[in-house]
Structure formats: C-alpha cells, structure tokens
Design a protein around this motif. Structure first.
Motif, PDB file in Angstrom:
ATOM      1  N   ALA A  84      18.370  13.657  -2.989  1.00 25.29           N
ATOM      2  CA  ALA A  84      17.379  13.881  -3.479  1.00 25.29           C
ATOM      3  C   ALA A  84      16.599  12.685  -3.245  1.00 25.29           C
ATOM      4  CB  ALA A  84      17.216  14.429  -4.880  1.00 25.29           C
ATOM      5  N   SER A  85      15.333  12.891  -2.520  1.00 27.11           N
ATOM      6  CA  SER A  85      14.282  11.868  -2.287  1.00 27.11           C
ATOM      7  C   SER A  85      13.435  11.577  -3.356  1.00 27.11           C
ATOM      8  CB  SER A  85      13.664  12.219  -1.020  1.00 27.11           C
ATOM      9  OG  SER A  85      12.972  13.411  -1.084  1.00 27.11           O
ATOM     10  N   ALA A  86      13.959  10.949  -4.360  1.00 29.77           N
ATOM     11  CA  ALA A  86      13.269  10.958  -5.737  1.00 29.77           C
ATOM     12  C   ALA A  86      12.028  10.205  -5.610  1.00 29.77           C
ATOM     13  CB  ALA A  86      14.179   9.964  -6.679  1.00 29.77           C
ATOM     14  N   PRO A  87      11.868   9.028  -4.831  1.00 32.37           N
ATOM     15  CA  PRO A  87      10.852   8.083  -4.652  1.00 32.37           C
ATOM     16  C   PRO A  87       9.235   8.938  -4.195  1.00 32.37           C
ATOM     17  CG  PRO A  87      12.267   7.296  -3.026  1.00 32.37           C
ATOM     18  CD  PRO A  87      12.771   8.200  -4.156  1.00 32.37           C
ATOM     19  N   ALA A  88       9.726   9.821  -3.164  1.00 30.68           N
ATOM     20  CA  ALA A  88       8.739  10.733  -2.691  1.00 30.68           C
ATOM     21  C   ALA A  88       7.847  11.595  -3.620  1.00 30.68           C
ATOM     22  CB  ALA A  88       9.351  11.803  -1.684  1.00 30.68           C
ATOM     23  N   ALA A  89       8.468  12.057  -4.708  1.00 27.57           N
ATOM     24  CA  ALA A  89       8.148  12.682  -5.788  1.00 27.57           C
ATOM     25  C   ALA A  89       7.413  11.668  -6.872  1.00 27.57           C
ATOM     26  CB  ALA A  89       8.915  13.878  -6.486  1.00 27.57           C
ATOM     27  N   LEU A  92       8.458   4.949  -7.982  1.00 24.42           N
ATOM     28  CA  LEU A  92       9.184   4.134  -7.035  1.00 24.42           C
ATOM     29  C   LEU A  92       9.746   3.094  -7.899  1.00 24.42           C
ATOM     30  CD1 LEU A  92      10.270   3.005  -4.114  1.00 24.42           C
ATOM     31  CD2 LEU A  92       8.016   1.805  -4.227  1.00 24.42           C
ATOM     32  N   ASP A  93      11.023   2.986  -7.656  1.00 18.69           N
ATOM     33  CA  ASP A  93      11.812   1.897  -8.635  1.00 18.69           C
ATOM     34  C   ASP A  93      11.811   0.496  -7.936  1.00 18.69           C
ATOM     35  OD1 ASP A  93      15.154   1.268  -9.365  1.00 18.69           O
ATOM     36  OD2 ASP A  93      13.656   0.529 -10.113  1.00 18.69           O
ATOM     37  N   ALA A  94      11.165  -0.336  -8.476  1.00 19.53           N
ATOM     38  CA  ALA A  94      10.769  -1.461  -7.982  1.00 19.53           C
ATOM     39  C   ALA A  94      11.846  -2.338  -7.926  1.00 19.53           C
ATOM     40  CB  ALA A  94       9.554  -2.201  -8.720  1.00 19.53           C
ATOM     41  N   ASP A  95      13.091  -1.990  -8.737  1.00 17.09           N
ATOM     42  CA  ASP A  95      14.126  -3.010  -8.795  1.00 17.09           C
ATOM     43  C   ASP A  95      15.018  -2.586  -7.740  1.00 17.09           C
ATOM     44  OD1 ASP A  95      13.996  -2.768 -12.372  1.00 17.09           O
ATOM     45  OD2 ASP A  95      13.357  -4.454 -10.803  1.00 17.09           O
ATOM     46  N   ARG A 100      13.022   0.298  -2.072  1.00 16.78           N
ATOM     47  CA  ARG A 100      11.596  -0.181  -2.012  1.00 16.78           C
ATOM     48  C   ARG A 100      11.074  -0.553  -0.798  1.00 16.78           C
ATOM     49  NH1 ARG A 100      11.890  -5.085  -5.100  1.00 16.78           N
ATOM     50  NH2 ARG A 100      11.728  -6.052  -3.075  1.00 16.78           N
ATOM     51  N   GLU A 101      11.707  -1.477  -0.125  1.00 17.27           N
ATOM     52  CA  GLU A 101      11.458  -1.722   1.067  1.00 17.27           C
ATOM     53  C   GLU A 101      11.482  -0.637   2.134  1.00 17.27           C
ATOM     54  OE1 GLU A 101      10.413  -4.837   1.644  1.00 17.27           O
ATOM     55  OE2 GLU A 101      10.709  -5.640  -0.295  1.00 17.27           O
ATOM     56  N   MET A 102      12.364   0.326   1.990  1.00 14.99           N
ATOM     57  CA  MET A 102      12.248   1.478   2.950  1.00 14.99           C
ATOM     58  C   MET A 102      10.877   2.417   2.760  1.00 14.99           C
ATOM     59  SD  MET A 102      14.421   1.557   4.928  1.00 14.99           S
ATOM     60  CE  MET A 102      14.002   2.928   5.878  1.00 14.99           C
TER      61      MET A 102
ATOM     62  N   THR B 182       0.409  -3.433   4.617  1.00 11.26           N
ATOM     63  CA  THR B 182       0.639  -2.458   3.544  1.00 11.26           C
ATOM     64  C   THR B 182       0.262  -2.883   2.107  1.00 11.26           C
ATOM     65  OG1 THR B 182       2.983  -2.805   3.536  1.00 11.26           O
ATOM     66  CG2 THR B 182       2.442  -0.877   5.156  1.00 11.26           C
ATOM     67  N   PHE B 183      -0.415  -1.971   1.481  1.00 13.59           N
ATOM     68  CA  PHE B 183      -0.508  -2.407   0.120  1.00 13.59           C
ATOM     69  C   PHE B 183      -0.013  -1.094  -0.729  1.00 13.59           C
ATOM     70  CE2 PHE B 183      -3.416  -5.705   0.407  1.00 13.59           C
ATOM     71  CZ  PHE B 183      -3.992  -5.324   1.601  1.00 13.59           C
ATOM     72  N   THR B 184       0.906  -1.371  -1.488  1.00 15.59           N
ATOM     73  CA  THR B 184       1.639  -0.222  -2.450  1.00 15.59           C
ATOM     74  C   THR B 184       1.695  -0.630  -3.693  1.00 15.59           C
ATOM     75  OG1 THR B 184       3.240  -0.331  -0.567  1.00 15.59           O
ATOM     76  CG2 THR B 184       3.714   1.316  -2.109  1.00 15.59           C
ATOM     77  N   ILE B 185       1.613   0.308  -4.392  1.00 13.87           N
ATOM     78  CA  ILE B 185       1.619   0.152  -6.221  1.00 13.87           C
ATOM     79  C   ILE B 185       2.894   0.787  -6.444  1.00 13.87           C
ATOM     80  CG2 ILE B 185       0.642   0.947  -8.322  1.00 13.87           C
ATOM     81  CD1 ILE B 185      -1.944   1.400  -6.859  1.00 13.87           C
ATOM     82  N   ALA B 186       3.539  -0.171  -7.151  1.00 10.46           N
ATOM     83  CA  ALA B 186       4.878   0.199  -7.645  1.00 10.46           C
ATOM     84  C   ALA B 186       4.900  -0.780  -9.082  1.00 10.46           C
ATOM     85  CB  ALA B 186       6.025  -0.111  -6.723  1.00 10.46           C
ATOM     86  N   ASP B 187       5.645  -0.202  -9.921  1.00  7.85           N
ATOM     87  CA  ASP B 187       5.822  -0.916 -11.207  1.00  7.85           C
ATOM     88  C   ASP B 187       4.676  -1.845 -11.613  1.00  7.85           C
ATOM     89  OD1 ASP B 187       7.951  -3.893 -12.180  1.00  7.85           O
ATOM     90  OD2 ASP B 187       7.665  -2.128 -13.210  1.00  7.85           O
TER      91      ASP B 187
END
Lengths: 300, 320
Positions: A84-89, A92-95, A100-102, B182-187
């Motif tokens: 399940a691609s969670a970040p798509a929806a 994004l978990d920054a930890d 995150r890098e992907m 790339t500029f992304t918003i996270a956390d």
C-alpha cells in the motif's frame, strides 16, 4: 494629552477602589485570580499574502522559469510488491529516510518525464554533445575521489562476500569429508564381514572380491586388469582346505553328512582282517585288545 | 551502489571558456529576464555554511557574492547593499550562537521576504553525493503540489522560482538543462534536493547540496515590514534545547524524589505491635515436677575389671 492621562488615572483609581471594597467584604481570596497566558495569536494574513503574491509575481513564459508542479511518479517497486503506497495518498513520513528520499526522487522523475516534451518543443537540449567541453560544478579531481571511494566500497563488499562463501564452503567441505570417511569405514566393515563369512564357510561365494573389483574397474576405467580372475588357484585352495588359514580349523575335522556316507575309503580286507599280516608277521608282542587290557587293569 | 553512474566528465576545470569546434559558446538569444541574486552571510558562520554558500553560488550563475556583514547592523542595510550591487533578490545567511543558521530570502526593493531556519545541510563536497553537472546550466524546478494549496506556500513558490531559476541566455549560463531542483513539503518543512539527469527516461543521481528549511515568518517588505504569516509549528532552536534540558532535569528530579520517598519510608517511626490477645490461646503450661535437691555427692561407681590371662597362658592351660 493631559486629559487622556487624567482619564486613565481616574479609571485606575476607580478600579483600586472597587478592589478595596471587595477585600473589605471578604470576597477576595488567595488563588482566585490565576495567571493565564494569553493564547498567542499567530499572524496568518491570507488576504495580505494573496495581495502580495499578485503584486510580486512576474508572468514569465515557462521557458524562463522551467518550473513544474507534480506528484511523484508511480513507484514501480512497491507496485510490484503490492504494498500500500501510503505516501502517495497521505502524509510523507519524514523520519523514514528511505521512503522520504524515494519520494523526492520520484517527484524529480515525474518532473523530467513531463518536462522532456516541453523542452523538446522549445528546442532546449538536455544532453550536451560529446565535443562540448565546459567547466563542471565539481572538479575532475573530486570526481576521481568519489570514484575511488565507490570502488573501495565495492571491494570491501566483495571481500566480505568471499569470506562468507569460504566459511560456508569450509563447513560444507568438512561435512563432505566426514561423509566420505564414514562411507569408507562402512565399506571396510562390509568387506571384512564378507571375508570372514567366506573363511568360516558360511558362503562360498567370492563375490565380495568381485564387487570390490567391479567398483575399482568403474572408478579406474579398467586400467588394472583382474590378475586373479577366479580367486586363488586349485592347488592353493586344496592346501588352504587341508592346512587351514592359520588357526581357523573349527569344524574342519568333524564329520559331515557327506563324509559319513562316503564309504569310498573302505577296504574290506583290511577292515575284516583278511588282508593277511604284513611281511614281518606282525609284531612279536602283539598288543592285547581293549577288553583284555581292561581286565588286566582291574586285576592289577 | 550504482558505480555505473560515475562518468568522469571530460571537463577541463581550468579553461572555463574553451570553445568547441565551431560552436558558439555564448547563447544566441538576448538576456531579458534580469534577475540577480546576492548571496552572502553574517559573521560567525561555520565551515558548513560557508561551503553551502559557495555551492549555491556555483549552482546559480546569476548569483553575486559579498563580504560578511556585521550582525550589529540593522537588517534593512541589506537592501542598500543589494541596490549597490544591482541585485534584485537576496539570500542572506545568518548564524547565531555558532549553532543555528537562519536564511533570509527576499525580493530586494519592496517585495516579500521570508526567514527560515536551515537544518540538515549537506554540501557538494560530500563523497556520497556522486552526481555532477555543468557549471551554470539551467535547472528544472520541481515543486510539491502542496505548494499550491496554501497561500503562504504559493508565495514561497513564486519566490523560489524567481530566485533559483537561471534566466535564459544569461552570459554565464550553459544552454543545457541537466539538473533538477526539487522542493518538497514534509513534516511542515521544505526539503531541497538537487539531482543530475542522466537519462531522459528519468534516472537520476544526487548532486547536492541538500538542506531543510523550516519557515518562521513571511514579511511583506524586504527584511522588515508587517508580518504576513507566522508558522505555528515553528519552535526556535533555543526553546527546543531548553525543553530537552528541562525534560532531562525533570527526569533527574523525579528519580531523586522517588529515592527520598523510599528513604523516608525506611526511617519513619515504626508502629509498635500491640500484644496479640489470641497468642495466649495455645499456651499450655507444663506440669510442675517436685524439685529434687541432692545434698550429698553420689558414690563413685566401682568398676570390676575382668582379669583375663594372657594368651600364652590361656593356651598352656588349654593344653593341660
């Protein structure tokens, strides 16, 4: 100016008077007035922001800006694994570093995929030609360093892989060695028991020898011709039979059914005494018979 | 590990303006979009910040450098510096306590400005960032769709586009597009990455630098003016450090309290147990025996010893 100050002063005095009254009436108690932090009001001037943006933005053609806004490209790997691609929806978990890098990587990829046709339309190249020499952002020396580091990392990995394999092999080799030794011991045992059986006469088959030879033949491609084709020769066999294998004579001098029924060695004349005395006329003092001897013994 | 991505470029670092076979190095068009960015810092920055600044100047051919500014001067002095240098954008790095790095990005004469806290800086020189690009090539800019959803992010997006994109036909620029920002918003932070485009199908390698921006405030004017937006999720690094220290202190204090309580329990006066009434139920006193007092000492016992003859004598007697 002065009036305002006076007004404030009056209000202040009024307030103090009220407090005094309340205190006199016993309404004021300690702990009634709690110090509360005024909730911090954060500025979010949406209108101002929009206005500012409208003033500030420069409507440049896309070619000047080269900007794109897009979601990351589909994650092929996670699709293949049906995760399940969670970040798509969602968020994004920054930890989670890898995820995150992907995400960033795929966002860049999607941008490129979208931008390529646009760039081609505006005839902007992305690949520089082979003969185009220009300064790079990182110097050649630096790139060499990077290359060396990567190579060394790979070497380390390979070495550790080799070491692991060697360790596995050694374990495996040890196992194989043990197996071979055990097999040899078993064969020896079988051989010895077959040989013993033959010695004891339990089997008169000499197949155990042949069996051994057959295997030898198979293994050594018949390089050694079978010297003793039918085992020991007849003479040898007779002698072995007569004199035995050095001590293993049990049962050889007993009668078997065949030897008992075998009357070929019977000489009637000799057996019944009719053969006559031999040349000398027998012994001078012929030994008396058993019964006579017995009697003599008893007498004496 | 992607070793194949290391392509030792045929670049000659010394000769910057080397002309190739018959191709005009200077781009044919006219440079109309006159954007110039002033990148400089305050005093008291550390090596990482300095390298980051240098990397940004490398990446952006439309950038200019300036000497370090004393922090004692007010911020609106920067506007004057920009005017002198004929720049209309500014990236100003401010270091405080030799620990925290703040970045100001502003549109110089009247436009908006924003202040960020910069974290997680990785420069071009890191050996793990293996990509490379032409110096001065134009970047593609890639934004997260979240930038369009909030007005403050939209404003920031416009600011980034105008600051970071290299103008077309800039004299120091290269006409190729071979890397992407790339500029992304996270956390609630803005993550910046720079990738090299290797293949047109989308294989990328990171060049660097990379950093994370934590928005603090957006101002209407350049380095001043009314606040347009304040980030509610922002916690100043000082407060953060203070909280950590307080947490640690609270832990220690709690432990001490527990210890003291235990000590108090041990040394507090213990209650005397009252005599148990039911304890006497099972007592059965023994019967009294008459006391027998001996006044005279007992007579010594006489031990008769058998006189046994010696063995020889016994044998002799037996023989007789």
């Amino acid at each position: 100016h002065f009036y305002l100050y006076e007004k404030v002063n009056i209000i202040h005095l009024h307030f103090i008077a009220q407090l005094q009254e309340a205190f006199a009436a016993g309404l004021l108690k300690p702990g009634m007035n709690v110090l509360v932090d005024k909730p911090k009001k954060l500025v979010n001037n949406v209108e101002g922001l929009k206005q500012c943006l409208a003033d500030f933005r420069k409507d440049l053609p896309w070619v000047e800006r080269l900007d794109l806004t897009n979601l990351p490209a589909a994650n092929i790997i996670s699709q293949a694994e049906e995760k399940a691609s969670a970040p798509a929806a969602g968020e994004l978990d920054a930890d989670d570093d890898f995820q995150r890098e992907m995400f960033f990587y795929r966002q860049a990829q999607a941008t490129i995929l979208e931008a390529m046709p646009l760039l081609n339309r505006h005839s902007i190249a992305t690949k520089r030609p082979e003969d185009y020499f220009a300064e790079m952002a990182k110097s050649d020396q630096h790139m060499q360093k990077i290359r060396k580091k990567l190579i060394s990392k790979q070497m380390i990995m390979e070495r550790s892989e080799k070491a692991k394999k060697l360790r596995e092999q050694r374990k495996f080799g040890k196992k194989v060695q043990i197996e071979v030794i055990q097999k040899r011991q078993q064969e020896k045992k079988a051989m010895m028991s077959a040989v013993k059986k033959y010695q004891k006469g339990m089997t008169d088959k000499l197949e155990f020898l042949e069996g051994d030879q057959k295997m030898n033949k198979e293994s050594s491609q018949g390089s050694k011709k079978a010297v003793n084709k039918k085992g020991p020769s007849a003479k040898r066999k007779y002698k072995d039979q007569k004199f035995g294998f050095g001590g293993k004579k049990s049962g050889k001098k007993w009668n078997t059914k065949e030897s008992y029924n075998d009357v070929s060695g019977f000489r009637a004349k000799i057996a019944h005494g009719k053969g006559g005395k031999k040349g000398k006329g027998g012994k001078q003092n012929k030994r008396p018979g058993k019964s006579v001897r017995k009697k003599m013994k008893n007498r004496s | 590990l992607c070793l194949c991505f290391i392509v030792v470029e045929k670049g000659s670092p010394s000769s910057k303006n080397q002309k190739c076979k018959g191709k005009e190095r200077g781009p044919p068009g006219k440079w109309t979009n006159k954007e110039r960015v002033l990148i400089f810092s305050s005093r008291g920055i550390n090596f990482r910040t300095r390298h980051l600044m240098q990397d940004l100047r490398t990446m952006m051919p439309h950038a200019k450098a300036d000497t370090k500014m004393d922090r004692k001067d007010k911020l609106f002095v920067i506007n004057e510096v920009c005017e002198i240098k004929n720049c209309n954008k500014c990236l100003y790095f401010e270091a405080k306590k030799k620990q925290d790095l703040y970045m100001w990005i502003s549109n110089s004469p009247h436009g908006p400005s924003a202040k960020f806290l910069v974290q997680n800086i990785h420069t071009l020189a890191e050996l793990k960032l293996t990509g490379n690009c032409l110096k001065g090539s134009r970047p593609l800019l890639s934004f997260d769709p979240k930038f369009d959803k909030e007005p403050h992010y939209a404003l920031l997006k416009e600011l980034f586009i105008q600051t970071f994109s290299t103008p077309r036909y800039h004299p120091k620029s290269q006409p190729f597009v071979d890397h992407v920002f790339t500029f992304t918003i996270a956390d609630n932070r803005i993550w910046f990455r720079n990738y090299q485009i290797i293949e047109e199908d989308g294989s990328l390698v990171e060049i660097g630098p990379r950093f994370v921006l934590n928005l603090m405030k957006i101002f209407q004017g350049s380095f001043g003016g009314p606040t347009l937006y304040e980030n509610p999720d922002f916690r100043s690094p000082n407060m953060h450090r203070r909280e950590m220290r307080l947490a640690a202190a609270a832990k220690v204090r709690e432990k001490q309290m527990v210890k003291e309580m235990q000590k108090g329990k041990k040394t507090s006066a213990k209650e005397d147990l009252e005599s148990d009434v039911t304890a006497d139920v099972f007592l059965t006193p023994a019967e009294e025996k008459p006391a027998d007092i001996q006044t005279e000492a007992p007579e010594p016992k006489v031990v008769k010893k058998k006189q046994k003859a010696f063995k020889r004598q016994r044998m002799q007697m037996a023989r007789r």
